[in-house]
Enzyme design. Structure first.
Site, PDB file in Angstrom:
ATOM      1  N   ASP A 258      -4.636   2.767  10.812  1.00  0.00           N
ATOM      2  CA  ASP A 258      -6.045   2.427  11.038  1.00  0.00           C
ATOM      3  C   ASP A 258      -6.195   2.007  12.503  1.00  0.00           C
ATOM      4  O   ASP A 258      -6.334   2.842  13.381  1.00  0.00           O
ATOM      5  CB  ASP A 258      -6.445   1.341  10.036  1.00  0.00           C
ATOM      6  CG  ASP A 258      -7.907   0.942  10.139  1.00  0.00           C
ATOM      7  OD1 ASP A 258      -8.720   1.778  10.540  1.00  0.00           O
ATOM      8  OD2 ASP A 258      -8.237  -0.213   9.834  1.00  0.00           O
TER       9      ASP A 258
ATOM     10  N   ASP B  63      -5.874  -0.256  -1.506  1.00  0.00           N
ATOM     11  CA  ASP B  63      -6.657  -1.152  -2.356  1.00  0.00           C
ATOM     12  C   ASP B  63      -7.978  -1.559  -1.726  1.00  0.00           C
ATOM     13  O   ASP B  63      -8.202  -1.404  -0.527  1.00  0.00           O
ATOM     14  CB  ASP B  63      -5.852  -2.424  -2.642  1.00  0.00           C
ATOM     15  CG  ASP B  63      -5.680  -3.284  -1.392  1.00  0.00           C
ATOM     16  OD1 ASP B  63      -5.353  -2.725  -0.329  1.00  0.00           O
ATOM     17  OD2 ASP B  63      -5.912  -4.498  -1.475  1.00  0.00           O
TER      18      ASP B  63
ATOM     19  N   ARG C 179      -5.460   0.265  -6.645  1.00  0.00           N
ATOM     20  CA  ARG C 179      -4.232   0.874  -6.114  1.00  0.00           C
ATOM     21  C   ARG C 179      -3.676   1.952  -7.029  1.00  0.00           C
ATOM     22  O   ARG C 179      -3.012   2.882  -6.570  1.00  0.00           O
ATOM     23  CB  ARG C 179      -3.127  -0.183  -5.965  1.00  0.00           C
ATOM     24  CG  ARG C 179      -3.310  -1.143  -4.832  1.00  0.00           C
ATOM     25  CD  ARG C 179      -1.996  -1.900  -4.615  1.00  0.00           C
ATOM     26  NE  ARG C 179      -2.185  -3.111  -3.847  1.00  0.00           N
ATOM     27  CZ  ARG C 179      -2.291  -3.160  -2.523  1.00  0.00           C
ATOM     28  NH1 ARG C 179      -2.267  -2.049  -1.830  1.00  0.00           N
ATOM     29  NH2 ARG C 179      -2.430  -4.305  -1.905  1.00  0.00           N
TER      30      ARG C 179
ATOM     31  N   GLY D 221       0.771  -1.238   0.000  1.00  0.00           N
ATOM     32  CA  GLY D 221       0.000   0.000   0.000  1.00  0.00           C
ATOM     33  C   GLY D 221       0.800   1.285   0.000  1.00  0.00           C
ATOM     34  O   GLY D 221       0.380   2.288  -0.569  1.00  0.00           O
TER      35      GLY D 221
ATOM     36  N   ASP E 214       0.959   3.601   4.396  1.00  0.00           N
ATOM     37  CA  ASP E 214      -0.112   4.360   3.750  1.00  0.00           C
ATOM     38  C   ASP E 214      -1.121   4.891   4.757  1.00  0.00           C
ATOM     39  O   ASP E 214      -1.561   6.028   4.669  1.00  0.00           O
ATOM     40  CB  ASP E 214      -0.821   3.508   2.674  1.00  0.00           C
ATOM     41  CG  ASP E 214      -1.241   2.124   3.162  1.00  0.00           C
ATOM     42  OD1 ASP E 214      -1.053   1.806   4.359  1.00  0.00           O
ATOM     43  OD2 ASP E 214      -1.764   1.350   2.338  1.00  0.00           O
TER      44      ASP E 214
END
Ligand code: IMP
Ligand code: MG
Length: 177
Positions: free
Chosen positions: A105, A161, A167, A47, A102
């Site tokens: 979370d 993605d 992506r 990512g 990236d």
């Protein structure tokens, strides 16, 4: 390419790239008094590929860089809670690591990688994220550098993605915003 329904642009490519330039300057300054030979940039594949590429170029620091393959999402839109690290971190001999991903979370991926690096003797790990779902992971890990805080929504494009797709989109897209 056909986009998923109910999706729209959250950050366009120009906004992303100009923010990366700002953050790259901050990262560069933060290493101003360090020996460059002690630093390695580690980015999490797949990512972070476009982010890490743009950041590395803009930082303009003569340091080592390597990708590490990790996965926690599989084909799902939720973290499995089980972070798999596919490449060995054992031969990273740098004193200082700049960990680039990236998105922050739940924080599980970054925490897992940081713990392994530290247990292998890395003295300092700084983190740099393109995106931070700050409301979701409040307090779990404070990034040293981040480009954008975002709400708890699934995002894709610019490296991120959906089950391996999208992506290559130049913008960051969001569902249902
Ligand atoms: P964490 O371990 O929960 O912090 O998740 C980190 C990894 O999950 C990131 O490196 C991404 O690969 C993936 N991820 C988390 N949220 C999203 C999202 O909204 N879109 C795409 N990938 C995501
Ligand atoms: Mg990732």
């Amino acid at each position: 390419m056909k986009l998923p329904p109910n999706s729209c642009v959250l950050f366009d490519s120009q906004t992303i790239l100009s923010r990366i330039l700002e953050i790259a300057e901050k990262v560069r300054k933060s290493y101003a008094s360090c020996n460059l030979g002690e630093i390695e940039m580690v980015w999490l594949a797949e990512g972070a590929r476009p982010f890490a590429g743009a950041l590395f170029k803009a930082m303009n620091l003569d340091i080592k860089v390597r990708p590490i393959k990790v996965s926690s999402y599989g084909k799902s839109l939720e973290s499995s809670g089980d972070v798999k690290v596919y490449d060995s971190l054992d031969d990273i001999k740098a004193k200082r690591v700049l960990l680039v991903d990236d998105i922050l979370d739940t924080g599980l991926t970054a925490k897992t990688v940081i713990a392994k690096l530290k247990s292998n003797g890395v003295e300092e790990v700084k983190t740099c994220f393109l995106l931070n779902k700050a409301e979701k992971n409040k307090g779990c890990l404070n990034p040293d550098f981040e480009c954008f805080e975002i709400p708890d929504k699934y995002v894709f494009g610019f490296g991120l993605d959906i089950a391996g797709e999208y992506r290559d989109l130049p913008d960051i897209m969001v569902f249902d915003y």
